[in-house]
Design a protein around this motif. Structure first.
Motif, short mmCIF file in Angstrom:
data_model
loop_
_atom_site.label_atom_id
_atom_site.label_comp_id
_atom_site.label_asym_id
_atom_site.label_seq_id
_atom_site.Cartn_x
_atom_site.Cartn_y
_atom_site.Cartn_z
N ALA A 110 0.87 -1.06 -0.01
CA ALA A 110 -0.83 0.13 0.53
C ALA A 110 1.17 1.15 -0.45
N GLU A 111 1.97 0.77 0.37
CA GLU A 111 2.68 2.44 0.79
C GLU A 111 3.82 3.12 -0.85
N GLU A 112 3.58 1.86 -1.44
CA GLU A 112 3.84 1.99 -3.25
C GLU A 112 2.67 2.75 -4.10
N ILE A 113 1.26 3.12 -3.70
CA ILE A 113 0.63 3.26 -4.53
C ILE A 113 0.13 5.11 -4.81
N PRO A 114 0.98 5.25 -3.70
CA PRO A 114 0.69 7.05 -2.90
C PRO A 114 1.91 7.41 -4.61
N SER A 115 3.17 6.90 -4.60
CA SER A 115 3.80 7.12 -5.53
C SER A 115 3.68 7.81 -6.75
N SER A 116 2.44 6.13 -6.61
CA SER A 116 2.40 6.12 -8.53
C SER A 116 1.53 7.09 -8.83
N ILE A 117 0.68 7.54 -8.16
CA ILE A 117 -0.34 8.52 -8.02
C ILE A 117 -0.04 9.90 -8.51
N THR A 118 1.30 9.94 -7.71
CA THR A 118 1.93 11.24 -7.67
C THR A 118 2.44 11.30 -9.42
N GLU A 119 3.17 9.93 -9.55
CA GLU A 119 4.22 10.06 -11.12
C GLU A 119 2.30 10.57 -11.89
N GLY A 120 1.70 10.09 -11.69
CA GLY A 120 0.48 9.99 -13.24
C GLY A 120 -0.11 11.62 -13.07
N ILE A 121 0.07 11.68 -11.54
CA ILE A 121 -0.56 13.38 -11.63
C ILE A 121 0.37 14.49 -12.51
N ARG A 122 1.63 13.97 -11.99
CA ARG A 122 2.85 15.52 -12.89
C ARG A 122 2.62 14.99 -15.32
N LEU A 123 2.40 13.70 -14.59
CA LEU A 123 2.35 12.68 -16.69
C LEU A 123 1.21 13.33 -17.25
N CYS A 124 -0.11 13.63 -16.35
CA CYS A 124 -1.25 14.20 -16.85
C CYS A 124 -0.48 15.77 -17.18
N LEU A 125 -0.53 16.62 -16.23
CA LEU A 125 -0.05 17.95 -16.19
C LEU A 125 0.69 17.84 -17.37
N GLU A 126 1.76 17.46 -17.36
CA GLU A 126 2.72 17.37 -18.46
C GLU A 126 2.60 17.44 -19.66
N SER A 127 1.63 16.55 -20.42
CA SER A 127 1.32 16.36 -21.75
C SER A 127 -0.07 17.58 -21.71
N GLY A 128 -0.51 18.37 -21.49
CA GLY A 128 -2.03 19.18 -21.22
C GLY A 128 -3.19 19.09 -20.79
N THR A 129 -2.88 17.91 -20.84
CA THR A 129 -3.78 17.62 -19.41
C THR A 129 -4.30 17.79 -17.92
#
Length: 444
Positions: A110-129
């Motif tokens: 469970a401790e690995e999920i937050p970093s995965s979500i945070t990375e997903g947020i970054r990838l969205c923002l940095e591709s114009g989403t």
């Protein structure tokens, strides 16, 4: 992503202003005040009427921030998890992929999920989403999204064949909806699929979700069609035994997923039907009658080899369409630029560049119920926009050049612009703004 200091008022100008429903405007600009678009039109007219700083982007286009209407950002690190969890199970069919996904996910702490979500947020923002329709498996993670500058809607997931498990998930999802909604990220429910929730529980979800939008995976695979109609096929013979759900198998229903959900009252104007690859004409007519929006995920469907959505039928019936990337468990990127270009190539006879731009902007915003504030460059909407270097030459028009060859330069969320250090992927570049145009070190 760290925002730079915001001007309370400024004009953003480019060679072209590109927004759904209107022709690209040459020499266009938008006036931003306190994070909201206050006016749009020709640069010279806005400069004449408003004495504010001007940020100019020559040879570029300004577009609305994209709306990714279907994501699972908690699975952003799935490719890395797959490499290290030693799950010796290679998917050949949709059900194989589901079993692989479950096995790998069970091996992740469970401790690995937050970093995965945070990375997903970054990838969205940095591709114009700038807005998402996110499926949230664990309501405890909602704050991760709310602490970002993404907007949109969080759909809290519900799965369960067992009464106790279903009750627990439903209660947690409803509590999250009642306590976590805000002006940035709204709430909704996601009854996962018609085959991962016991049929007897579906009317209960309908009864408690009167004011809550729903997102449901519908008719994604032929295996689902077989299971719902005949209670057989790979889902019954492989997935249910794997999950120890064999005792929950039901007699054949002799209907489709769409019909089953409609009987339970889960199809309504605020419902998002995701995938919809194996819809019949009758199914599509039900979705049309109920005012349901459909979210297409063409790259995910291609990766999982489940077929292609009947786009021509959906368009003929006038069913509202949006676009989603799904997750990195079934896709290569979270970029809607990639999704749009794939859709244009895959459905070249059914979809035009204007259609696909609509799906990735106002279509997605309206599907998520945020169309009043997102999805276009109209006055009164949140100042979420992206700046794209126009590529391509020849006979293509401006919109085609932007969609097929555009290179992302900058992203703004509620009037905030981001530093060059945040654009680290080789796919993106950022143009330095001339200090003589914007005389502020805070914007460098």
């Amino acid at each position: 992503m760290t925002p730079l200091s915001r001007y309370s008022s400024f004009i953003a100008a480019a060679s072209w202003l590109v927004s759904p429903h209107v022709s690209p405007l040459s020499g266009g600009a938008i006036l931003v005040q306190d994070g909201v678009i206050k006016a749009s039109g020709l640069l010279e007219e806005l400069k004449r009427d408003h004495q504010v700083p001007v940020i100019e982007y020559p040879d570029c286009a300004i577009l609305p921030g994209f709306v990714n209407a279907h994501t699972h950002l908690e699975l952003t690190h799935f490719p890395a998890w797959r490499l290290r969890t030693n799950v010796n199970y290679n998917p050949r069919r949709f059900v194989d992929w589901m079993i692989q996904l479950i096995k790998i996910r069970r091996g992740i702490g469970a401790e690995e999920i937050p970093s995965s979500i945070t990375e997903g947020i970054r990838l969205c923002l940095e591709s114009g989403t700038t807005a998402i329709g996110e499926i949230v498996n664990n309501p405890a993670h909602a704050q991760l999204y709310r602490s970002s500058l993404l907007s949109g809607r969080l759909f809290f997931e519900i799965i369960g064949q067992d009464q106790h498990h279903f009750n627990r998930m439903l209660a947690a999802a409803l509590e999250a909806c009642s306590t976590a909604s805000d002006r940035q990220l709204h709430s909704g429910l996601s009854p996962h699929t018609p085959y991962t929730i016991a049929e007897t529980f579906l009317p209960r979800i309908s009864a408690v979700s009167d004011n809550l939008p729903l997102a449901i995976h519908i008719s994604e695979s032929a295996a689902e069609t077989d299971f719902i109609f005949n209670s057989n096929g790979p889902l019954a013979e492989e997935l249910f035994p794997f999950l120890d759900w064999k005792r929950h198998l039901t007699p054949p229903r002799r209907c489709s997923s769409t019909e089953l959900l409609d009987r339970a009252g889960l199809l309504k104007p605020s419902t998002l039907a995701v995938h919809c690859v194996h819809l019949t004409l009758g199914d599509a007519e039900i979705l049309k009658q109920r005012g349901v929006s459909v979210v297409l995920c063409p790259r995910s469907n291609e990766r999982l080899d489940v077929g292609r959505a009947p786009v021509a039928l959906l368009r003929k019936l006038g069913i509202p369409l949006a676009l989603g990337t799904d997750s990195l468990a079934s896709n290569d990127t979270l970029s809607l630029w990639d999704e749009m270009r794939f859709a244009l190539n895959t459905f070249s006879r059914e979809l035009s560049p204007a259609d696909v731009l609509h799906m990735a902007t106002i279509g997605g915003a309206e599907a998520l119920g945020i169309g009043a504030t997102h999805g276009s460059l109209e006055p009164g909407k949140r100042a979420d926009f992206q700046v794209v270097k126009i590529g391509g030459e020849g006979t293509r028009d401006v919109l085609e050049r932007v969609l097929f060859h555009g290179m992302l330069e900058d992203v703004y969320l509620a009037g905030d612009r981001y530093a060059a250090a945040t654009f680290q992927d080789s796919f993106f570049r950022r143009r330095q703004i001339d200090a003589s145009v914007v005389p502020s070190p805070n914007l460098q």
